[in-house]
Design a protein around this motif. Structure first.
Motif, PDB file in Angstrom:
ATOM      1  N   ALA A 138      -6.358  -2.103  -0.468  1.00 43.31           N
ATOM      2  CA  ALA A 138      -7.195  -0.917  -0.692  1.00 43.31           C
ATOM      3  C   ALA A 138      -7.452  -0.190   0.629  1.00 43.31           C
ATOM      4  O   ALA A 138      -7.380   1.047   0.706  1.00 43.31           O
ATOM      5  CB  ALA A 138      -8.516  -1.325  -1.344  1.00 43.31           C
ATOM      6  N   CYS A 150      -8.607  -6.162  -1.177  1.00 42.34           N
ATOM      7  CA  CYS A 150      -9.349  -5.287  -0.251  1.00 42.34           C
ATOM      8  C   CYS A 150      -8.448  -4.829   0.903  1.00 42.34           C
ATOM      9  O   CYS A 150      -8.543  -3.683   1.355  1.00 42.34           O
ATOM     10  CB  CYS A 150     -10.586  -6.005   0.296  1.00 42.34           C
ATOM     11  SG  CYS A 150     -11.833  -6.276  -0.963  1.00 42.34           S
ATOM     12  N   SER A 169     -16.654   6.824  -5.523  1.00 43.30           N
ATOM     13  CA  SER A 169     -15.205   7.019  -5.645  1.00 43.30           C
ATOM     14  C   SER A 169     -14.906   8.471  -6.007  1.00 43.30           C
ATOM     15  O   SER A 169     -15.771   9.175  -6.520  1.00 43.30           O
ATOM     16  CB  SER A 169     -14.639   6.079  -6.719  1.00 43.30           C
ATOM     17  OG  SER A 169     -15.208   6.352  -7.972  1.00 43.30           O
ATOM     18  N   LEU A 227     -10.611  -0.905  -7.501  1.00 36.70           N
ATOM     19  CA  LEU A 227      -9.502  -0.182  -6.872  1.00 36.70           C
ATOM     20  C   LEU A 227      -8.735   0.633  -7.917  1.00 36.70           C
ATOM     21  O   LEU A 227      -8.457   1.820  -7.709  1.00 36.70           O
ATOM     22  CB  LEU A 227      -8.565  -1.181  -6.170  1.00 36.70           C
ATOM     23  CG  LEU A 227      -7.290  -0.599  -5.559  1.00 36.70           C
ATOM     24  CD1 LEU A 227      -7.614   0.500  -4.536  1.00 36.70           C
ATOM     25  CD2 LEU A 227      -6.457  -1.702  -4.884  1.00 36.70           C
ATOM     26  N   PHE A 262     -14.191  -0.842   0.410  1.00 34.11           N
ATOM     27  CA  PHE A 262     -13.698  -2.218   0.224  1.00 34.11           C
ATOM     28  C   PHE A 262     -13.921  -3.064   1.477  1.00 34.11           C
ATOM     29  O   PHE A 262     -13.196  -4.006   1.735  1.00 34.11           O
ATOM     30  CB  PHE A 262     -12.206  -2.194  -0.168  1.00 34.11           C
ATOM     31  CG  PHE A 262     -11.984  -1.665  -1.555  1.00 34.11           C
ATOM     32  CD1 PHE A 262     -11.945  -2.519  -2.647  1.00 34.11           C
ATOM     33  CD2 PHE A 262     -11.860  -0.300  -1.770  1.00 34.11           C
ATOM     34  CE1 PHE A 262     -11.767  -2.026  -3.932  1.00 34.11           C
ATOM     35  CE2 PHE A 262     -11.687   0.202  -3.055  1.00 34.11           C
ATOM     36  CZ  PHE A 262     -11.642  -0.655  -4.136  1.00 34.11           C
ATOM     37  N   PHE A 267      -8.945   3.473   1.504  1.00 33.80           N
ATOM     38  CA  PHE A 267     -10.275   3.286   0.912  1.00 33.80           C
ATOM     39  C   PHE A 267     -11.058   2.189   1.638  1.00 33.80           C
ATOM     40  O   PHE A 267     -11.786   1.420   1.021  1.00 33.80           O
ATOM     41  CB  PHE A 267     -10.129   2.919  -0.567  1.00 33.80           C
ATOM     42  CG  PHE A 267      -9.187   3.799  -1.331  1.00 33.80           C
ATOM     43  CD1 PHE A 267      -9.367   5.185  -1.353  1.00 33.80           C
ATOM     44  CD2 PHE A 267      -8.111   3.265  -2.033  1.00 33.80           C
ATOM     45  CE1 PHE A 267      -8.488   6.001  -2.070  1.00 33.80           C
ATOM     46  CE2 PHE A 267      -7.233   4.065  -2.744  1.00 33.80           C
ATOM     47  CZ  PHE A 267      -7.413   5.445  -2.753  1.00 33.80           C
ATOM     48  N   PHE A 286     -10.587   4.128  -7.649  1.00 34.37           N
ATOM     49  CA  PHE A 286      -9.965   4.791  -6.498  1.00 34.37           C
ATOM     50  C   PHE A 286      -8.523   5.231  -6.772  1.00 34.37           C
ATOM     51  O   PHE A 286      -8.111   6.276  -6.286  1.00 34.37           O
ATOM     52  CB  PHE A 286     -10.086   3.890  -5.260  1.00 34.37           C
ATOM     53  CG  PHE A 286     -11.512   3.858  -4.776  1.00 34.37           C
ATOM     54  CD1 PHE A 286     -11.937   4.721  -3.768  1.00 34.37           C
ATOM     55  CD2 PHE A 286     -12.454   3.027  -5.372  1.00 34.37           C
ATOM     56  CE1 PHE A 286     -13.271   4.738  -3.360  1.00 34.37           C
ATOM     57  CE2 PHE A 286     -13.777   3.035  -4.970  1.00 34.37           C
ATOM     58  CZ  PHE A 286     -14.196   3.888  -3.967  1.00 34.37           C
ATOM     59  N   ALA A 336       0.849  -1.210   0.000  1.00 31.27           N
ATOM     60  CA  ALA A 336       0.000   0.000   0.000  1.00 31.27           C
ATOM     61  C   ALA A 336       0.878   1.251   0.000  1.00 31.27           C
ATOM     62  O   ALA A 336       0.606   2.218  -0.735  1.00 31.27           O
ATOM     63  CB  ALA A 336      -0.915  -0.017   1.217  1.00 31.27           C
TER      64      ALA A 336
END
Ligand code: SF4
Length: 886
Positions: free
Chosen positions: A480, A477, A366, A116, A489, A485, A120, A82
């Motif tokens: 994300a 997820c 989003s 994603l 998710f 986010f 996003f 991430a």
């Protein structure tokens, strides 16, 4: 462990999408059977599907996350992914990152990955190996129908009078569907025509084989359109009411016409005329096609040239008629539904339309959606190599082998600042991963897949993920959430994702889009779990039963004017190269799948072909100085590969065929992707994997070897080797440029030393031929056969000794000779993988009076399960008959 209850799930291999019943057994194995209730296969499975239970071992599984090659915890690995993606986006913008997925992902995995990236992150750089498989069909559908719609169903192949298979070796690549077609031929006398430059096993089973010149399909079908027009076959009512653009398409077709088709295809006039007449006279005609059409720089035009003929005659969307794209992968279609390609939005919405982008944005909540299409696979890896994409996440696929120009792909991954790979096993791609994430495998995953006929089936888990492996949707997820986010998710189950996907498909739809499964939007967890195979569309209020759905019999296309579009398909002459005069064609073989990560685990599936090969016409082989079974080097401007020469008249002169499957995990120099041209179709972006310029050369080889060993050696000391699993060990083909000083020492390094070893060996004076067998106690530890020419031993018979509980006395000496005695059966090369029946056993059955494939089946069971080998059995019967006649 007690025997588990049966679980109804779906086969993870080809686009037929067969239903499977998996039942865990007390001994830890899993029994596999075809699901009799599944409408794709009604209980049948092919050799690959039948062997699924043998592919579940954990010996090569990724069980823990790794960072820079060292074991790491999930939190650390996910935090790193991430953080690096967020930092890259912050520094270089959203287009500097990318995902590359797979038709092996489930629809729910695909949905969240696409959400994603496109929703996003705000870029559309998510593409998939489905780009290599059916992007040209998608593009052709959209050009003609305004939507990516497969109009027909599998039943149409059974209800047709004529089935034309274009660029499709269906016997091997969609075996169960081909068996359905053959059964229909038995019942109703269907005529089967195969259009393929190669005389494949499918071509041998056909009533007519059109061995066209490579890449001349557009000319063939443009000529057909012209012929249909000249013979008054236009369905005037259908064309006038439901289509547009005919004049331009006809003008393009007329320019070439019959003479142009003849010139391009190099077919005899009578054969071409016979085909055109057959097509004209058969109201119920299905033209089914797969990679021979799609994997071409003119793939989209090929698709449209076929569709044009069906629109012209109104033969579409009615029982027994229509164009039919056979998808290669189990969930290529599901990926298309959720927008898993860089050129699509979710739910068949159009990424180029601002209103569609806004629809998706508001539905997802989003910050925005990608404003333009992203990088298609070939361009994506090129952008990585050029440093424009600086972080990539590869999910469940192996582009280091499967992409064209695969060495350049490896270079790109090596140079990429941050590479994440989530997968089930180690592959040639995982060696480039900065972060390696262990994903749940087929038996452990729950979700849905969609097959070639738009049928959504549940894939259900029946084993727990081993180690720390997690489902792909969960991994996406988790990343994300760490990117900020979490709310969007926060899914607790695949069912929740599926409901959202279904709801999006119905959003502002009202019949304006083909893909609508909003009838599924309210499924409870238990209803999702119990969902029976269902074909889309399923609009609100429609039942979720198994009834067939078709499109376009009454028009209703998804273009702005709701008319189907004829597309002019100009014929471009193929490029020629003096330096690289041979056409390299790549593709699948019967018992392997993709880059063999699963199918190479079972001896049953490696027994048909245990090493890669190059099919080459005898005259080409002679011209190049290549003898049968020697090694051949395939050289292209991109790279090289070395494989075994299989000299056969089934291959056209001027072209060679090499399987796509072999990787560095199973062979030295076997990666044919390294030699494949990265040229792509300008519309679909699908690479032309079936047409690369190359040349072929004999390899300088001083010695050939064949070995069987109980344990896989860590390294194989030879310039050429190909390794395949057998019952009780491994078999290895070998070759080298210089003889070993001492073959006994060489053999010891390869075979190892067991307890209480006894070694027998034989060598001729100049060390050109050498044989050795080492036994540990009663059992064989390994054997090695060296010769100056390709080793002539009875391989299946030798391999069988690895699993033998005891080998003593004269049998040891016989093993050293490499041939069974007159009192012992030699099964010969395996033909029927389902029941491990070799060619010699079949030949013996024929000699004993079995004069038909069914009679052979009765005698030795060969060909009585999946049926994929029936054409090869027929060939053996014909050869024996011919021999007797001569
Ligand atoms: Fe699986 Fe074979 Fe069915 Fe394809 S035809 S889905 S590989 S069992």
């Amino acid at each position: 462990m007690a025997t588990g209850s049966p679980t109804r799930t779906t086969c993870p291999y080809c686009g037929v999408g067969c239903g499977v019943v998996a039942t865990p057994q007390e001994d830890g194995t899993v029994s596999i059977a075809g699901d009799r209730r599944h409408p794709a296969n009604f209980g049948r499975l092919c050799s690959k599907g039948s062997a699924l239970g043998e592919t579940l071992s954990l010996d090569d599984r990724l069980l823990h996350p790794e960072v820079n090659g060292r074991r790491a915890g999930w939190d650390d690995a996910l935090d790193l992914v991430a953080r690096r993606f967020s930092e890259t986006i912050a520094a270089h913008g959203p287009d500097s990152v990318a995902f590359y997925g797979s038709g092996q992902l489930l629809t729910e995995d695909y949905y969240v990955a696409n959400k994603l990236m496109k929703g996003f992150i705000g870029a559309a750089n998510i593409d998939t190996n489905s780009r290599l498989c059916m992007a040209s069909s998608v593009a052709g559908h959209i050009r003609a129908f305004g939507s990516d719609t497969v109009p027909g169903t599998y039943e149409d192949l059974e209800e047709a009078d004529l089935v034309v298979l274009v660029g499709s070796n269906m016997t091997w690549c969609h075996p169960v569907l081909f068996q359905r077609l053959l059964a229909a031929r038995e019942r109703r006398g269907t005529t089967i025509v195969v259009v393929d430059p190669r005389r494949t096993v499918t071509a041998e089973a056909a009533d007519l084989h059109l061995a066209i010149a490579p890449n001349s399909d557009v000319a063939l079908f443009a000529g057909l359109l012209d012929h249909l027009d000249r013979t008054g076959l236009r369905d005037r009512d259908y064309v006038e009411r439901h289509t547009s653009g005919l004049d331009e398409a006809l003008a393009a077709a007329r320019r070439r016409g019959f003479p142009g088709a003849m010139e391009a295809t190099r077919l005899p006039a009578e054969q071409l005329r016979a085909f055109y007449t057959l097509w004209s006279r058969s109201e119920r005609v299905v033209t089914a096609y797969s990679q021979g059409v799609n994997q071409s720089v003119a793939g989209t035009d090929k698709v449209n040239a076929i569709i044009n003929c069906h629109l012209f005659t109104g033969r579409i969307g009615r029982p027994g008629m229509g164009p039919f794209s056979l998808t290669g992968q189990p969930n290529a279609m599901g990926g298309r539904e959720v927008g898993g390609l860089a050129t699509m939005l979710a739910a068949h919405l159009d990424i180029n339309r601002p209103d569609h982008r806004e629809l998706v944005r508001s539905f997802w909540g989003s910050p925005g959606t990608a404003a333009r299409p992203g990088l298609k696979a070939v361009d994506l890896f090129r952008a990585i190599g050029q440093g424009r994409v600086k972080a990539v996440w590869i999910m469940g696929t192996n582009p280091a082998d499967s992409m064209p120009d695969a060495d350049a792909v490896e270079d790109a991954l090596r140079a990429c600042p941050f590479v994440v790979v989530s997968d089930v096993t180690r592959t040639d791609t995982t060696r480039h991963a900065d972060v390696l994430l262990p994903a749940a495998a087929w038996a452990e995953k729950s979700g849905t897949v969609t097959n070639s006929e738009r049928r959504i089936s549940r894939q259900r888990a029946f084993l727990k993920p081993p180690g720390e492996a997690r489902p792909d949707w969960r991994i996406v997820c988790d990343v994300a959430a760490r990117m900020g986010f979490s709310e969007a998710f926060d899914y607790r189950s695949p069912a929740e994702i599926f409901r959202e996907h279904a709801a999006l498909s119905g959003l502002a739809n009202d019949g304006t889009r083909d893909f609508d499964i909003s009838a599924c939007a309210g499924l409870s967890e238990s209803a999702y779990d119990a969902l029976a195979p269902v074909q889309w569309p399923r609009r609100p209020g429609e039942g979720l039963d198994g009834t067939a759905t078709r499109f376009f019999a009454e028009g209703g296309f998804y273009t702005p004017d709701r008319r189907g579009r004829f597309v002019p398909t100009p014929v471009a002459p193929p490029e020629v190269s003096e330096e690289f005069p041979v056409i390299l064609n790549t593709g699948r073989i019967r018992d392997q799948w993709h880059t063999m990560t699963r199918t190479a685990k079972t001896p049953r599936l490696t027994s048909h072909y245990a090493e890669s090969f190059c099919e080459i016409h005898p005259e080409d082989a002679e011209d190049a100085g290549i003898a049968p079974a020697t090694l051949v080097r395939i050289v292209s401007p991109q790279g090289t590969a070395v494989v075994r020469a299989l000299v056969t008249e089934r291959q056209q002169k001027g072209s060679v065929f090499v399987p796509m499957h072999w990787t560095d995990q199973h062979a030295a120099q076997g990666r044919i992707g390294a030699a494949v041209l990265p040229a792509a179709d300008p519309v679909s972006g699908q690479p032309g994997l079936k047409f690369s310029h190359a040349r072929i050369e004999p390899c300088e080889v001083a010695w050939y070897g064949f070995a069987v060993v109980r344990n896989r050696p860590e390294t194989v000391p030879a310039e050429y080797w190909a390794l395949a699993r057998t019952d009780g060990g491994w078999r290895i083909e070998l070759a080298g440029a210089a003889r070993a000083q001492d073959w006994a020492t060489y053999a010891a390094a390869l075979i190892g030393r067991g307890e209480d070893p006894e070694t027998l060996s034989y060598s001729d004076q100049d060390r050109a031929s050498f044989r050795l067998a080492t036994f540990s106690g009663d059992r064989l530890l390994g054997a090695l056969f060296i010769a100056p020419q390709p080793v002539a031993v009875s391989r299946t018979w030798v391999v069988g000794h690895l699993a033998a509980p005891a080998i003593r006395g004269a049998e040891r000496l016989r093993l050293l000779s490499g041939r069974p005695g007159a009192d012992q059966p030699d099964p010969g090369p395996i033909v029927c993988a389902c029941f491990s029946v070799g060619a010699n056993r079949i030949a013996a059955a024929v000699a004993d009076g079995a004069a038909s494939v069914d009679a052979v089946g009765e005698a030795v069971r060969a060909g009585t399960n999946c049926g994929s080998c029936r054409v090869e059995i027929r060939r053996l019967i014909d050869a024996a008959t011919l021999k007797t006649a001569v």
